[in-house]
Design a protein around this motif. Structure first.
Motif, short mmCIF file in Angstrom:
data_model
loop_
_atom_site.label_atom_id
_atom_site.label_comp_id
_atom_site.label_asym_id
_atom_site.label_seq_id
_atom_site.Cartn_x
_atom_site.Cartn_y
_atom_site.Cartn_z
N ALA A 104 38.38 33.01 45.90
CA ALA A 104 39.12 32.22 44.91
C ALA A 104 38.51 32.30 43.51
O ALA A 104 39.21 32.15 42.51
CB ALA A 104 39.20 30.77 45.37
N LYS A 105 37.21 32.54 43.42
CA LYS A 105 36.57 32.60 42.10
C LYS A 105 36.70 33.97 41.44
O LYS A 105 36.49 34.11 40.25
CB LYS A 105 35.10 32.21 42.20
CG LYS A 105 34.25 33.14 43.02
CD LYS A 105 32.82 32.69 43.09
CE LYS A 105 32.02 33.68 43.93
NZ LYS A 105 30.64 33.39 43.94
N ASP A 106 37.08 35.01 42.22
CA ASP A 106 37.27 36.35 41.67
C ASP A 106 38.60 36.44 40.94
O ASP A 106 39.59 35.83 41.34
CB ASP A 106 37.25 37.40 42.78
CG ASP A 106 35.89 37.55 43.41
OD1 ASP A 106 34.88 37.28 42.72
OD2 ASP A 106 35.83 37.91 44.60
N LYS A 107 38.62 37.25 39.89
CA LYS A 107 39.86 37.52 39.17
C LYS A 107 40.70 38.46 40.04
O LYS A 107 40.20 39.50 40.49
CB LYS A 107 39.56 38.17 37.83
CG LYS A 107 40.79 38.49 37.03
CD LYS A 107 40.44 39.17 35.72
CE LYS A 107 41.72 39.57 35.02
NZ LYS A 107 41.49 40.43 33.88
N PRO A 108 41.96 38.12 40.30
CA PRO A 108 42.77 39.00 41.16
C PRO A 108 43.12 40.30 40.45
O PRO A 108 43.22 40.36 39.22
CB PRO A 108 44.02 38.16 41.41
CG PRO A 108 44.11 37.23 40.27
CD PRO A 108 42.69 36.94 39.85
N ILE A 109 43.29 41.34 41.24
CA ILE A 109 43.77 42.63 40.76
C ILE A 109 45.08 42.91 41.48
O ILE A 109 45.20 42.68 42.69
CB ILE A 109 42.75 43.75 41.01
CG1 ILE A 109 41.49 43.51 40.19
CG2 ILE A 109 43.35 45.11 40.67
CD1 ILE A 109 40.43 44.57 40.35
N TYR A 110 46.05 43.39 40.73
CA TYR A 110 47.36 43.72 41.29
C TYR A 110 47.48 45.24 41.39
O TYR A 110 47.09 45.96 40.47
CB TYR A 110 48.48 43.14 40.44
CG TYR A 110 48.50 41.63 40.49
CD1 TYR A 110 49.31 40.97 41.41
CD2 TYR A 110 47.71 40.88 39.63
CE1 TYR A 110 49.32 39.58 41.47
CE2 TYR A 110 47.72 39.49 39.68
CZ TYR A 110 48.52 38.85 40.60
OH TYR A 110 48.53 37.48 40.66
N TYR A 111 48.01 45.69 42.53
CA TYR A 111 48.20 47.12 42.76
C TYR A 111 49.68 47.39 42.99
O TYR A 111 50.35 46.67 43.72
CB TYR A 111 47.44 47.58 44.01
CG TYR A 111 45.95 47.65 43.84
CD1 TYR A 111 45.33 48.82 43.43
CD2 TYR A 111 45.15 46.54 44.08
CE1 TYR A 111 43.95 48.90 43.27
CE2 TYR A 111 43.77 46.60 43.93
CZ TYR A 111 43.18 47.78 43.52
OH TYR A 111 41.82 47.85 43.36
#
Length: 189
Positions: free
Chosen positions: A101-108
């Motif tokens: 939850a603390k990581d910035k999400p990456i979209y693929y």
């Protein structure tokens, strides 16, 4: 005569700030030439354009949900052109990857299909702008999976980055091969 000299004095006093501002403006151009300045050599101009990145708006995030701006059929056609080996892409999607939850999400952006009965997939990381719009850059790397005897392959992630693959059926001799390319031509003209 006194009236004229007094008027001239007032005009001169009023003009001084204007002249000061005008003289502060620099009219000469110094520094490096612009990168996009046209070249006289057509071959050099073509090479410069190839190096430039192209960004294409694909979707936007609305309260955590992905709203596609580009039709998925158009995305599938672009993936078929990008594979350029007879792979038929029948499914496209944008997937969020977030290890914690603390990581910035990456979209693929992901395209999946078949070539000669074997599973193929391609994933390309997207750029998320501050206004929650998802863009595809031609400078983004592309991850391509080709199955060898495996009915379905998955991407493996570490810290939101693709690091490998996993075969879905784990039968003996089956594997998923991963190839990473430095750029993509999905929407480059």
């Amino acid at each position: 005569m006194k009236v004229f000299s007094r008027s001239a004095l007032y005009l001169a006093l009023l003009a001084l700030p204007f002249l000061g501002v005008l003289s502060a403006c620099e009219t000469t151009k110094r520094g490096f030439p612009e990168v996009s300045s046209p070249s006289k050599d057509p071959e050099e101009e073509a090479n410069r354009r190839k190096r430039e990145g192209v960004s294409t708006q694909l979707a936007r995030l609305n309260e955590g949900k992905i709203e596609y701006i580009m039709p998925r059929a158009q995305l599938a056609t672009a993936f078929i052109r990008e594979f350029n080996d007879g792979t038929v892409v029948d499914k496209t999607m944008i997937r969020k990857v977030q290890e914690s939850a603390k990581d910035k999400p990456i979209y693929y952006l992901v395209g999946m299909g078949l070539r000669d009965g074997m599973f193929r997939s391609m994933a390309i990381p997207l750029i998320t702008s501050t206004d929650k719009t998802l863009y595809l850059s031609s400078h983004a790397e592309r991850y391509v999976i080709t199955s060898v005897g495996c009915s379905f392959c998955y991407f493996s992630f570490e810290k939101n980055q693709i690091t490998g693959t996993t075969c879905g059926d784990n039968s003996g001799g089956s594997r998923c091969d991963l190839v990473v390319e430095n750029s993509n031509n999905l929407f480059r003209k």
